[in-house]
Design a protein around this motif. Structure first.
Motif, PDB file in Angstrom:
ATOM      1  N   PHE A 426       0.886  -1.220   0.093  1.00  0.00           N
ATOM      2  CA  PHE A 426      -0.039   0.121  -0.049  1.00  0.00           C
ATOM      3  C   PHE A 426       0.673   1.250  -0.101  1.00  0.00           C
ATOM      4  O   PHE A 426       1.650   1.458   0.903  1.00  0.00           O
ATOM      5  CB  PHE A 426      -0.964   0.128   1.197  1.00  0.00           C
ATOM      6  CG  PHE A 426      -1.990  -1.190   1.111  1.00  0.00           C
ATOM      7  CD1 PHE A 426      -3.251  -0.692   0.692  1.00  0.00           C
ATOM      8  CD2 PHE A 426      -1.888  -2.341   1.619  1.00  0.00           C
ATOM      9  CE1 PHE A 426      -4.278  -1.570   0.576  1.00  0.00           C
ATOM     10  CE2 PHE A 426      -2.752  -3.103   1.441  1.00  0.00           C
ATOM     11  CZ  PHE A 426      -3.821  -2.875   1.071  1.00  0.00           C
ATOM     12  N   VAL A 427       0.536   2.137  -1.023  1.00  0.00           N
ATOM     13  CA  VAL A 427       1.570   3.401  -1.125  1.00  0.00           C
ATOM     14  C   VAL A 427       0.624   4.620  -0.781  1.00  0.00           C
ATOM     15  O   VAL A 427      -0.235   4.749  -1.479  1.00  0.00           O
ATOM     16  CB  VAL A 427       1.984   3.380  -2.580  1.00  0.00           C
ATOM     17  CG1 VAL A 427       2.880   4.635  -2.766  1.00  0.00           C
ATOM     18  CG2 VAL A 427       2.839   2.231  -2.788  1.00  0.00           C
ATOM     19  N   THR A 428       0.981   5.289   0.113  1.00  0.00           N
ATOM     20  CA  THR A 428       0.444   6.664   0.540  1.00  0.00           C
ATOM     21  C   THR A 428       1.425   7.731   0.025  1.00  0.00           C
ATOM     22  O   THR A 428       2.342   7.657   0.262  1.00  0.00           O
ATOM     23  CB  THR A 428       0.093   6.641   2.048  1.00  0.00           C
ATOM     24  OG1 THR A 428      -0.804   5.509   2.110  1.00  0.00           O
ATOM     25  CG2 THR A 428      -0.732   7.992   2.107  1.00  0.00           C
ATOM     26  N   ARG A 429       0.737   8.764  -0.833  1.00  0.00           N
ATOM     27  CA  ARG A 429       1.215   9.989  -1.229  1.00  0.00           C
ATOM     28  C   ARG A 429       0.697  11.126  -0.536  1.00  0.00           C
ATOM     29  O   ARG A 429      -0.320  11.393  -0.744  1.00  0.00           O
ATOM     30  CB  ARG A 429       1.460  10.016  -2.634  1.00  0.00           C
ATOM     31  CG  ARG A 429       2.273   9.151  -3.465  1.00  0.00           C
ATOM     32  CD  ARG A 429       2.255   9.313  -4.894  1.00  0.00           C
ATOM     33  NE  ARG A 429       3.111  10.330  -5.234  1.00  0.00           N
ATOM     34  CZ  ARG A 429       4.313  10.307  -5.313  1.00  0.00           C
ATOM     35  NH1 ARG A 429       5.039   9.232  -5.229  1.00  0.00           N
ATOM     36  NH2 ARG A 429       5.126  11.697  -5.886  1.00  0.00           N
ATOM     37  N   LEU A 430       1.498  11.832   0.198  1.00  0.00           N
ATOM     38  CA  LEU A 430       1.067  13.147   0.916  1.00  0.00           C
ATOM     39  C   LEU A 430       1.798  14.299   0.403  1.00  0.00           C
ATOM     40  O   LEU A 430       3.166  14.296   0.348  1.00  0.00           O
ATOM     41  CB  LEU A 430       0.841  12.905   2.278  1.00  0.00           C
ATOM     42  CG  LEU A 430       0.239  11.755   2.917  1.00  0.00           C
ATOM     43  CD1 LEU A 430       0.310  11.738   4.570  1.00  0.00           C
ATOM     44  CD2 LEU A 430      -1.381  12.183   2.637  1.00  0.00           C
ATOM     45  N   PRO A 431       1.309  15.713   0.217  1.00  0.00           N
ATOM     46  CA  PRO A 431       1.939  16.643  -0.054  1.00  0.00           C
ATOM     47  C   PRO A 431       3.150  17.125   1.000  1.00  0.00           C
ATOM     48  O   PRO A 431       2.770  17.000   2.379  1.00  0.00           O
ATOM     49  CB  PRO A 431       0.958  17.816   0.069  1.00  0.00           C
ATOM     50  CG  PRO A 431      -0.210  17.302  -0.160  1.00  0.00           C
ATOM     51  CD  PRO A 431      -0.049  15.814   0.503  1.00  0.00           C
ATOM     52  N   LEU A 432       4.366  17.174   0.701  1.00  0.00           N
ATOM     53  CA  LEU A 432       5.641  17.398   1.693  1.00  0.00           C
ATOM     54  C   LEU A 432       5.416  18.907   2.143  1.00  0.00           C
ATOM     55  O   LEU A 432       4.884  19.758   1.256  1.00  0.00           O
ATOM     56  CB  LEU A 432       6.783  17.448   0.805  1.00  0.00           C
ATOM     57  CG  LEU A 432       8.024  17.897   1.848  1.00  0.00           C
ATOM     58  CD1 LEU A 432       8.390  17.022   2.966  1.00  0.00           C
ATOM     59  CD2 LEU A 432       9.317  17.941   0.700  1.00  0.00           C
ATOM     60  N   TYR A 433       5.489  19.213   3.491  1.00  0.00           N
ATOM     61  CA  TYR A 433       5.199  20.485   3.952  1.00  0.00           C
ATOM     62  C   TYR A 433       6.475  21.018   3.814  1.00  0.00           C
ATOM     63  O   TYR A 433       7.660  20.793   4.424  1.00  0.00           O
ATOM     64  CB  TYR A 433       5.003  20.508   5.379  1.00  0.00           C
ATOM     65  CG  TYR A 433       4.849  21.671   6.089  1.00  0.00           C
ATOM     66  CD1 TYR A 433       3.921  22.871   5.876  1.00  0.00           C
ATOM     67  CD2 TYR A 433       5.972  22.178   6.923  1.00  0.00           C
ATOM     68  CE1 TYR A 433       4.009  23.963   6.337  1.00  0.00           C
ATOM     69  CE2 TYR A 433       6.145  23.366   7.376  1.00  0.00           C
ATOM     70  CZ  TYR A 433       4.950  24.522   7.074  1.00  0.00           C
ATOM     71  OH  TYR A 433       5.085  25.508   7.748  1.00  0.00           O
TER      72      TYR A 433
END
Length: 440
Positions: A426-433
């Protein structure tokens, strides 16, 4: 409004313009004849200009000294009394005389000027028929007062018919929408084949109805599945308590209490996930903070240390995202719980930073049997559990992965399943802060 404004302007300017043109011609001829008389160049037959056919020079005694060819031998055409010499006087009226020369039924513009000449004081008379002007104005009044209302009626009727035909699809759409209720969202509005904005409106309306139908169906299925999932632990808890109450002396109360507590925990877990899903569906905005996902991953590893399945964490120094610490922790918890149920011995939890795409990538990989490609979308549906999952864990709710994806979407990220062998990844991509940077 355009026709009315044009008609008002025409009525205000055209009559005076037509009369002014006649007056200018008559005045020009009168002044010319008076000038000739003052310089002794007066001829007995006066030349006339177009549309000015009546010219006379009359002495104070009433003798006609000169006249246009059609008034030769005729008496003066009028006896206007002039107050000042060398001044043009004008009036309108009917003339009497030879019917072959003067039209008795027409009005004339009559102009006169007294002038001093070698012949003594004379009066120069000039007259022009206003019949053409009156006829032109008659046609003008007929066109304005009869033609414009007729044109307005015709244009209004054509406009009403054309617009009615153009908007008839809108009326059909309105009628169909009025009959669509929340109990039956399967109906669709008719789509005309004109290819215009109304066609686009109908297509957009059908697309909206389709989304509403899917949403209503999802809601109904969600309510039904939630009722079913809640009924099972409630029924088990009630059965345990009824048996214990019916046979208090034969009941192992510590064991019964432990089983009841497990059922209550399962209920609490399901209700918590349902409430969080409901808040996400409603678009509720929680307080956002800078969260280091590496610290979350390390905390998950510490919490699960000593379990049947070992967790290997690979995380850089820091991987910050802007979000809700509670929701992001729940996302990792659900993914790791799911991996724990299917892993054989080991789970890999990897956190990486993609500097190019400004993204934080979280991968949860197990060494279990994996998920077939045809099931990789449906596992994110609410209350969906594959047969293998039900066989391994009968107490699952089927909400964990659905909640995890909703949390990722709420944080402007994604959650997908990628190809991996063995097991599932499972791959989760979140915006880098990044301070000063806002993700699109």
């Amino acid at each position: 409004m355009v026709l009315t404004s044009t008609a008002v302007i025409t009525l205000a300017t055209l009559p005076s313009s037509l009369r002014g043109a006649v007056q200018n011609r008559v005045e020009l001829d009168v002044r010319r004849v008076a000038s000739d008389a003052r310089t002794t160049q007066l001829r007995s037959m006066l030349p006339t200009s177009p549309r000015v056919h009546l010219l006379q020079v009359v002495s104070r005694e009433g003798t006609v000294l000169a006249a246009s060819h059609n008034l030769r031998g005729k008496p003066p055409i009028t006896d206007i009394q002039l107050a000042k010499p060398e001044t043009i006087y004008a009036t309108e009226g009917r003339l009497t005389g030879d019917p072959e020369v003067i039209e008795p039924d027409e009005k004339y513009l009559i102009m006169a000027m007294e002038s001093q000449t070698p012949y003594g004081k004379v009066t120069v008379y000039g007259a022009a028929s206003l019949g053409d002007v009156d006829r032109a104005l008659g046609w003008l009044y007929a066109v304005i007062f009869l033609g414009i209302p007729l044109v307005l009626v015709i244009v209004g009727s054509i406009t009403w018919t054309v617009v009615g035909q153009a908007l008839s699809p809108v009326e059909r759409i309105r009628t169909e929408l009025a009959e669509i209720t929340g109990h039956d969202l399967s109906r669709r509005v008719p789509v005309p084949d004109n290819g215009d904005e109304i066609t686009q409106l109908a297509a957009t309306t059908n697309h909206t109805l389709e989304r509403l139908e899917r949403s209503a169906e999802t809601q109904r299925r969600f309510v039904a599945d939630a009722s079913h999932e809640l009924r099972s632990p409630i029924t088990a808890l009630r059965t345990q308590l009824e048996v214990a109450t019916a046979y208090p002396d034969d009941t192992d109360w510590p064991s019964t209490g432990a089983r009841a507590l497990m059922s209550a925990d399962r209920l609490t877990h399901i209700i918590d996930e349902l409430l969080m899903l409901a808040r996400l569906d409603a678009g509720a905005v929680t307080d956002r903070y800078v969260v280091d996902t590496c610290r979350l991953a390390e905390e998950q590893e510490r919490r699960r240390a000593g379990g049947a399945v070992s967790i290997v964490t690979d995380a850089p120094g820091t991987a910050p995202v802007l979000g809700s610490p509670l929701q992001l922790d729940r996302l990792l918890t659900n993914l790791l719980d799911n991996a724990t149920r299917h892993a054989s011995a080991k789970i890999y939890l990897q956190v990486a930073v993609d500097e190019w795409d400004k993204a934080v990538i979280i991968k949860v990989t197990d060494d279990g049997p994996g998920i077939a490609p045809e099931y990789r979308d449906c596992v994110f549906e609410r209350f969906t559990r594959l047969p293998e999952a039900r066989a391994k864990d009968k107490d699952g709710s089927g909400l964990g992965l659905a909640l995890s994806r909703e949390i990722a979407l709420a944080h402007q990220g994604t959650l997908t399943i990628s190809d991996h062998s063995p097991g599932a990844q499972f791959v989760t991509r979140l915006p880098l802060y990044v301070e000063g940077y806002s993700p699109a």
